[in-house]
Design a protein around this motif. Sequence first.
Motif, short mmCIF file in Angstrom:
data_model
loop_
_atom_site.label_atom_id
_atom_site.label_comp_id
_atom_site.label_asym_id
_atom_site.label_seq_id
_atom_site.Cartn_x
_atom_site.Cartn_y
_atom_site.Cartn_z
N LYS A 1 0.84 -1.20 0.00
CA LYS A 1 0.00 0.00 0.00
C LYS A 1 0.88 1.25 0.00
O LYS A 1 1.96 1.26 0.58
N VAL B 1 1.91 4.40 1.52
CA VAL B 1 1.77 4.94 2.87
C VAL B 1 2.28 6.39 2.97
O VAL B 1 1.97 7.08 3.94
N GLU B 2 3.06 6.83 1.99
CA GLU B 2 3.51 8.22 1.93
C GLU B 2 3.62 8.63 0.47
O GLU B 2 3.87 7.81 -0.40
#
Length: 83
Positions: free
Chosen positions: A38, A40-41
Amino acid sequence: MTCLSAYGTQTGDLYGIPPSSKQVSMTAIAVHRIANGKIVEHWGEADNLGLMQQLGVVPPPEQTGAHPSKSKRRETVPIHQVT
Protein backbone atom coordinates in the motif's frame (compact mmCIF):
# COMPACT_ATOMS: atom_id res chain seq x y z
CA MET A 1 8.71 7.25 -8.64
CA THR A 2 6.38 8.45 -11.36
CA CYS A 3 7.11 11.13 -13.96
CA LEU A 4 4.00 12.88 -15.20
CA SER A 5 3.19 15.06 -18.19
CA ALA A 6 -0.10 16.91 -18.48
CA TYR A 7 -1.57 19.20 -21.09
CA GLY A 8 -4.85 20.92 -21.67
CA THR A 9 -6.73 24.14 -22.22
CA GLN A 10 -7.64 26.42 -19.32
CA THR A 11 -11.42 26.65 -19.66
CA GLY A 12 -12.25 27.27 -16.01
CA ASP A 13 -11.06 29.11 -12.94
CA LEU A 14 -7.61 27.87 -11.80
CA TYR A 15 -6.17 29.10 -8.48
CA GLY A 16 -8.30 32.22 -8.86
CA ILE A 17 -7.14 32.85 -12.44
CA PRO A 18 -10.13 33.33 -14.75
CA PRO A 19 -10.42 31.13 -17.88
CA SER A 20 -7.94 32.15 -20.58
CA SER A 21 -8.51 29.47 -23.27
CA LYS A 22 -4.71 29.09 -23.40
CA GLN A 23 -3.23 25.70 -24.12
CA VAL A 24 -0.72 24.70 -21.46
CA SER A 25 1.49 21.76 -20.57
CA MET A 26 3.42 20.86 -17.46
CA THR A 27 5.49 18.14 -15.87
CA ALA A 28 5.57 16.70 -12.37
CA ILE A 29 7.27 13.99 -10.35
CA ALA A 30 5.60 11.84 -7.70
CA VAL A 31 7.47 9.69 -5.18
CA HIS A 32 5.65 7.04 -3.18
CA ARG A 33 6.70 4.94 -0.23
CA ILE A 34 5.03 1.56 -0.31
CA ALA A 35 4.65 -0.71 2.72
CA ASN A 36 2.78 -4.00 2.71
CA GLY A 37 1.59 -3.38 -0.84
CA LYS A 38 0.00 0.00 0.00
CA ILE A 39 1.08 3.59 -0.61
CA VAL A 40 1.77 4.94 2.87
CA GLU A 41 3.51 8.22 1.93
CA HIS A 42 3.49 10.47 -1.11
CA TRP A 43 5.68 13.39 -2.14
CA GLY A 44 5.20 15.40 -5.29
CA GLU A 45 6.72 18.29 -7.18
CA ALA A 46 5.04 20.04 -10.11
CA ASP A 47 6.24 22.81 -12.41
CA ASN A 48 3.69 25.38 -11.20
CA LEU A 49 5.99 28.28 -12.11
CA GLY A 50 6.08 27.11 -15.72
CA LEU A 51 2.30 26.77 -15.71
CA MET A 52 1.84 30.31 -14.37
CA GLN A 53 4.26 31.63 -17.01
CA GLN A 54 2.27 29.91 -19.76
CA LEU A 55 -0.92 31.48 -18.43
CA GLY A 56 0.74 34.91 -18.41
CA VAL A 57 0.35 35.38 -14.65
CA VAL A 58 4.13 35.36 -14.02
CA PRO A 59 6.49 36.92 -16.57
CA PRO A 60 9.19 34.68 -18.06
CA PRO A 61 12.80 35.38 -17.03
CA GLU A 62 14.35 38.38 -18.75
CA GLN A 63 16.66 37.73 -21.65
CA THR A 64 19.95 39.45 -20.84
CA GLY A 65 21.85 38.73 -24.04
CA ALA A 66 25.13 36.87 -23.74
CA HIS A 67 25.44 33.98 -21.36
CA PRO A 68 27.50 34.95 -18.28
CA SER A 69 30.14 32.38 -19.18
CA LYS A 70 30.66 34.17 -22.51
CA SER A 71 31.60 37.50 -20.90
CA LYS A 72 35.01 38.90 -21.78
CA ARG A 73 36.02 39.93 -18.26
CA ARG A 74 36.45 37.24 -15.66
CA GLU A 75 37.78 37.41 -12.15
CA THR A 76 39.07 34.53 -10.12
CA VAL A 77 38.39 34.86 -6.43
CA PRO A 78 39.69 32.19 -4.05
CA ILE A 79 36.92 30.74 -1.92
CA HIS A 80 39.11 28.89 0.54
CA GLN A 81 42.83 28.39 0.86
CA VAL A 82 44.28 25.35 2.56
CA THR A 83 47.63 25.95 4.24
